[in-house]
Design an enzyme around this catalytic site. Structure first.
Site, PDB file in Angstrom:
ATOM      1  N   HIS A 156       0.843  -1.195   0.000  1.00  0.00           N
ATOM      2  CA  HIS A 156       0.000   0.000   0.000  1.00  0.00           C
ATOM      3  C   HIS A 156       0.877   1.243   0.000  1.00  0.00           C
ATOM      4  CE1 HIS A 156      -3.114   2.768   1.958  1.00  0.00           C
ATOM      5  NE2 HIS A 156      -3.443   2.598   0.703  1.00  0.00           N
ATOM      6  N   ASN A 200      -5.190   4.524   7.158  1.00  0.00           N
ATOM      7  CA  ASN A 200      -6.512   5.018   6.749  1.00  0.00           C
ATOM      8  C   ASN A 200      -7.585   4.667   7.769  1.00  0.00           C
ATOM      9  OD1 ASN A 200      -5.554   6.304   4.531  1.00  0.00           O
ATOM     10  ND2 ASN A 200      -6.084   4.693   3.075  1.00  0.00           N
TER      11      ASN A 200
HETATM   12  P1  NAD Z   1      -6.379   5.618 -11.318  1.00  0.00           P
HETATM   13  O1  NAD Z   1      -7.782   5.634 -11.739  1.00  0.00           O
HETATM   14  O2  NAD Z   1      -5.588   6.884 -11.363  1.00  0.00           O
HETATM   15  O3  NAD Z   1      -5.570   4.548 -12.168  1.00  0.00           O
HETATM   16  C1  NAD Z   1      -6.012   3.254 -12.462  1.00  0.00           C
HETATM   17  C2  NAD Z   1      -5.394   2.833 -13.788  1.00  0.00           C
HETATM   18  O4  NAD Z   1      -5.595   1.436 -13.951  1.00  0.00           O
HETATM   19  C3  NAD Z   1      -6.045   3.513 -14.980  1.00  0.00           C
HETATM   20  O5  NAD Z   1      -5.039   4.140 -15.749  1.00  0.00           O
HETATM   21  C4  NAD Z   1      -6.697   2.378 -15.759  1.00  0.00           C
HETATM   22  O6  NAD Z   1      -6.668   2.578 -17.168  1.00  0.00           O
HETATM   23  C5  NAD Z   1      -5.854   1.207 -15.335  1.00  0.00           C
HETATM   24  N1  NAD Z   1      -6.522  -0.085 -15.442  1.00  0.00           N
HETATM   25  C6  NAD Z   1      -7.791  -0.404 -15.132  1.00  0.00           C
HETATM   26  N2  NAD Z   1      -7.995  -1.703 -15.349  1.00  0.00           N
HETATM   27  C7  NAD Z   1      -6.854  -2.222 -15.803  1.00  0.00           C
HETATM   28  C8  NAD Z   1      -6.447  -3.514 -16.203  1.00  0.00           C
HETATM   29  N3  NAD Z   1      -7.289  -4.547 -16.187  1.00  0.00           N
HETATM   30  N4  NAD Z   1      -5.171  -3.698 -16.620  1.00  0.00           N
HETATM   31  C9  NAD Z   1      -4.315  -2.659 -16.647  1.00  0.00           C
HETATM   32  N5  NAD Z   1      -4.659  -1.414 -16.290  1.00  0.00           N
HETATM   33  C10 NAD Z   1      -5.906  -1.198 -15.861  1.00  0.00           C
HETATM   34  O7  NAD Z   1      -6.379   4.998  -9.852  1.00  0.00           O
HETATM   35  P2  NAD Z   1      -5.287   5.184  -8.704  1.00  0.00           P
HETATM   36  O8  NAD Z   1      -5.638   6.336  -7.867  1.00  0.00           O
HETATM   37  O9  NAD Z   1      -3.943   5.070  -9.296  1.00  0.00           O
HETATM   38  O10 NAD Z   1      -5.569   3.881  -7.813  1.00  0.00           O
HETATM   39  C11 NAD Z   1      -5.129   2.599  -8.192  1.00  0.00           C
HETATM   40  C12 NAD Z   1      -5.172   1.687  -6.990  1.00  0.00           C
HETATM   41  O11 NAD Z   1      -4.355   2.245  -5.970  1.00  0.00           O
HETATM   42  C13 NAD Z   1      -6.528   1.501  -6.362  1.00  0.00           C
HETATM   43  O12 NAD Z   1      -6.632   0.181  -5.904  1.00  0.00           O
HETATM   44  C14 NAD Z   1      -6.514   2.479  -5.203  1.00  0.00           C
HETATM   45  O13 NAD Z   1      -7.380   2.101  -4.163  1.00  0.00           O
HETATM   46  C15 NAD Z   1      -5.099   2.373  -4.760  1.00  0.00           C
HETATM   47  N6  NAD Z   1      -4.554   3.530  -4.014  1.00  0.00           N
HETATM   48  C16 NAD Z   1      -4.838   4.803  -4.395  1.00  0.00           C
HETATM   49  C17 NAD Z   1      -4.302   5.865  -3.687  1.00  0.00           C
HETATM   50  C18 NAD Z   1      -4.555   7.285  -4.109  1.00  0.00           C
HETATM   51  O14 NAD Z   1      -4.286   8.186  -3.305  1.00  0.00           O
HETATM   52  N7  NAD Z   1      -5.002   7.528  -5.303  1.00  0.00           N
HETATM   53  C19 NAD Z   1      -3.472   5.622  -2.597  1.00  0.00           C
HETATM   54  C20 NAD Z   1      -3.164   4.312  -2.243  1.00  0.00           C
HETATM   55  C21 NAD Z   1      -3.719   3.265  -2.974  1.00  0.00           C
END
Ligand code: NAD
Length: 703
Positions: free
Chosen positions: A431, A481
């Site tokens: 994470h 969180n």
């Molecule tokens: P985001 O929407 O910015 O990015 C997700 C990306 O994944 C997109 O570019 C999408 O095209 C791609 N994607 C979707 N399905 C896919 C697949 N089957 N194969 C390959 N690519 C695929 O989301 P994010 O904010 O980067 O979050 C991603 C993960 O990280 C989530 O699980 C989220 O909970 C976790 N996370 C987010 C944060 C934050 O602050 N944004 C912090 C910690 C963890």
């Protein structure tokens, strides 16, 4: 093994410190040095003495594990070792390579001559622990490198390469070849020329405008140091070096050292230092366990997190295969990565050439097949169980056996994700925090079936990519969180009770938080919580989930990204401006619930918000989600802007006194209309408070 090799080379006694990893001056080594010096002093054939280190360097200084224990004062203490060296009738030469820090520098300064390799790293980092060099460092260093340079080194605590100090009286020679030979050459010259001991304490400081300079430095340093007392105390000690004879200055240094050592700020910083080290040890897994080699990694998803995670890997030289679903998403992700380096390019911390080299480590692809040979994959796709299922099933088919399959999920159950594969022992949570290339914190989530070596490998990898990793069990929100949710709820309750966002934020920022909860919410985006609450409201129709933030979202106020949230923002600026429209929304929210606003004091704000954090932290420790209370501190300090000089929420609770925290929580829980389940002290907190104990004492925490 702690050892000191005593070897005679002609008329020179060579004393080699051999106490891995960094020859820190624990009691045993101090005894060995004093004994060896006595032996060399008594031997008429010995005319000069060389003190040299082994392994990683000359010496890392005092043994921090002895801090606060009787061993640190036990004879001979560092002071008497230094005295013995300085008073030695035969010239003593320090031969310095690698790490030379803190007490190591002070010992070298007590020697009569010094030779160093050009790449030796010289640092007096005591200020980072909220103290100052207490064995003459503040008095001797300005005598050899000048006041200004000494001040910079002592106040910053940062290392300086010996090469940069060439030409100062700190070094009599910079070795161009073998260090031992260079030290022996110097010893032979001294003997041949009949030159005896030369004491740094006898040197005069010549700086005509020293007084004015130090006054200026004092004002500047005090302004920059904020709540930390050590940096201005360092300037005080240097003032004494300039104005007083050596002995008086030395005494002043001692007084300042003792005062700082007893300060709560130093206690907090020392706690953090130990806590960071403790965090890398995993319950039930020996440190010696063999880890899996990680040479190539894969990242699935090139969004906000996937991009930052990719940067973390390539910055450490690890090649990344980056997988996306569409060419458009892939191009956008790569463009974002490149854009994120723009600042570093501007500042000159990376060259165009290095940047291209790093970006060249990325293999972008729309296929999963290129992941076949990677050693670890981090999944960072949308936060949806169905999508994660598809990704993990595919990874299970494609990626070689023995590779680690990691998820960056924030809220989904890792054990359920692991079940999408036939190798749950290789599945783990990594994470990362946003922005992942900047934030040092990494929660390493240990699933029910995660294998020991999977976990140990992830912890080692964290170190490779410069992260500070904390192990978390599986629960909603993991450590950080889960805690911040409680903090947010406590802040929201106060909003409903009668406070405004700006008052709550200001009180908590005054307490030391980097940002108040409402500014933080605006920065993170209010729509994320809104979506979660809508989902939960559908799942649990009988519970109340409504929140002022929901009304803000309904009005299109998602936070900074839409120019308004709990505050309003001018275009292109990040200053949070209080907004009467928000006050009106809060008032309507209260009216709808028949709540009459009451005055809320800053003390109440701090108690409720910080104690809510502590209470959840206690549950997290008791449930074994965190291995130790100091791990909770590390998460909160590195991920959520808790002030370092308070040592983290659990250390802060210990310093306030658990009985006070528990009583306050009980009082809040008993107030009319209070959510008793939320506020009742967690069982662990109640028990420790009753026993008069601290969180740190609970199951061998770091301190
Ligand atoms: P985001 O929407 O910015 O990015 C997700 C990306 O994944 C997109 O570019 C999408 O095209 C791609 N994607 C979707 N399905 C896919 C697949 N089957 N194969 C390959 N690519 C695929 O989301 P994010 O904010 O980067 O979050 C991603 C993960 O990280 C989530 O699980 C989220 O909970 C976790 N996370 C987010 C944060 C934050 O602050 N944004 C912090 C910690 C963890």
């Amino acid at each position: 093994m702690i050892n000191l090799d005593f070897e005679i080379s002609g008329a020179v006694a060579v004393l080699r410190l051999d106490s891995p990893p960094v020859n820190s001056f624990g009691l045993e080594l101090r005894r060995l040095i004093v004994d060896a010096l006595a032996r060399a002093e008594a031997d008429p054939a010995v005319k000069a003495i060389v003190l040299i280190g082994s392994g990683k360097g000359f010496s890392g200084g005092a043994d921090i594990r002895e801090f606060g224990t009787p061993k640190s004062f036990a004879a001979p203490n560092l002071h008497s070792v230094l005295r013995t060296i300085e008073d030695c009738s035969k010239p003593v030469i320090a031969a310095i390579h690698g790490v030379c820090m803190g007490g190591g520098v002070e010992l070298a300064l007590a020697c009569h001559y010094r030779v160093a390799t050009s790449d030796a790293q010289i640092a007096l980092p005591e200020v980072k622990l909220g103290i100052l060099p207490g064995a003459g460092g503040t008095q001797r260093l300005p005598r050899v490198v000048g006041v200004e340079r000494a001040l910079n080194m002592i106040v910053s605590g940062n290392p300086v390469r010996a090469e940069q100090l060439r030409g100062t009286a700190l070094f009599d020679a910079i070795a161009s070849g073998d260090l031992r030979s260079a030290a022996l050459d110097l010893a032979r010259t001294l003997i041949a020329e009949g030159r005896g001991p030369k004491r740094v304490r006898d040197l005069k400081i010549n700086m005509p405008d020293a007084e004015a300079y130090l006054q200026f430095a004092h004002n500047t340093v005090k302004g920059l140091a904020g709540p930390y007392p050590a940096p201005p105390a360092c300037v005080e000690a240097l003032k004494a070096a300039v104005k007083e004879p050596f002995e008086a200055g030395f005494k002043r240094e001692r007084q300042l050292f003792v005062t700082l050592m007893a300060s709560p700020e130093s206690a907090a910083l020392r706690h953090i230092f130990q806590a960071e080290r403790a965090a890398s040890h995993i319950d039930g897994i020996p440190d010696s366990i063999a880890t899996r080699p990680i040479k190539r990694v894969g990242v699935v998803g090139a969004g906000t997190m996937g991009g930052g995670i990719t940067m973390s890997f390539i910055n450490a030289g690890l090649p990344v295969t980056l997988v996306e679903t569409t060419q458009e998403a892939l191009d956008r992700g790569l463009a974002n990565i490149r854009r994120n380096y723009a600042g570093a390019l501007r500042k000159g911390s990376i060259t165009e050439e290095r940047l291209e080299q790093r970006l060249g480590l990325i293999t972008p692809t729309l296929q999963y097949e290129p992941l076949r040979d990677v050693d670890l994959v981090v999944e960072a796709v949308f936060e949806s169980m169905e999508i994660k299922r598809k990704v993990f099933e595919r990874l299970d088919e494609i990626v070689k056996q023995g590779a680690i399959l990691a998820s960056n999920t924030s809220t989904l159950n890792l054990d359920a994700i692991a079940q999408f594969t036939k190798r749950p022992q290789d599945v783990i949570g990594l994470h990362f925090f946003s922005p992942a290339n900047v934030m040092r914190l990494l929660e390493v989530v240990r699933g029910a079936k995660t294998a020991s070596d999977t976990l140990a490998t992830a912890m080692a990898l964290a170190k490779t990519i410069g992260k500070i990793a904390v192990v978390s069990g599986v629960c909603d929100g993991f450590i950080g969180n889960r805690m911040v949710a409680r903090y947010g709820m406590a802040a929201h309750d106060l909003l409903v009770a009668g406070a405004l966002p700006q008052q709550i934020d200001a009180a908590l920022q005054k307490f030391g938080m980097a940002m108040g909860p409402f500014r933080m919410a605006d920065l993170a985006g209010l729509d994320i919580g809104w979506a979660i609450r809508k989902r939960r409201a559908a799942e649990f129709p009988n519970q109340e989930f409504s929140n002022v933030a929901d009304i803000l979202c309904e009005a299109g106020r998602f936070g900074q990204k839409t120019g308004s949230g709990f505050y309003r923002y001018e275009a292109g600026a990040r200053d949070a401006i209080p907004d009467p429209a928000v006050t009106a929304i809060i008032e309507r929210f209260r009216e709808a619930r028949g709540i009459v606003a009451r005055p809320v004091s800053d003390t109440e704000i701090i108690e409720r918000c910080v104690y809510a954090l502590i209470n959840e932290g206690a549950r997290i420790v008791e449930e074994g989600i965190a291995q130790r209370s100091s791990d909770v501190d590390i998460v909160y300090l590195n991920g959520y802007g808790f002030p370092a000089y308070r040592g983290g929420p659990m250390f802060y609770a210990d310093s306030v006194g658990l009985i006070t925290v528990a009583r306050t929580l009980s009082r809040i829980a008993a107030a009319p209309g209070a959510d008793a389940a939320f506020w009742t002290p967690a069982p662990l907190l109640a028990r420790l408070a009753q026993e008069g104990k601290t969180f740190s004492e609970f199951r061998g925490s770091a301190t």
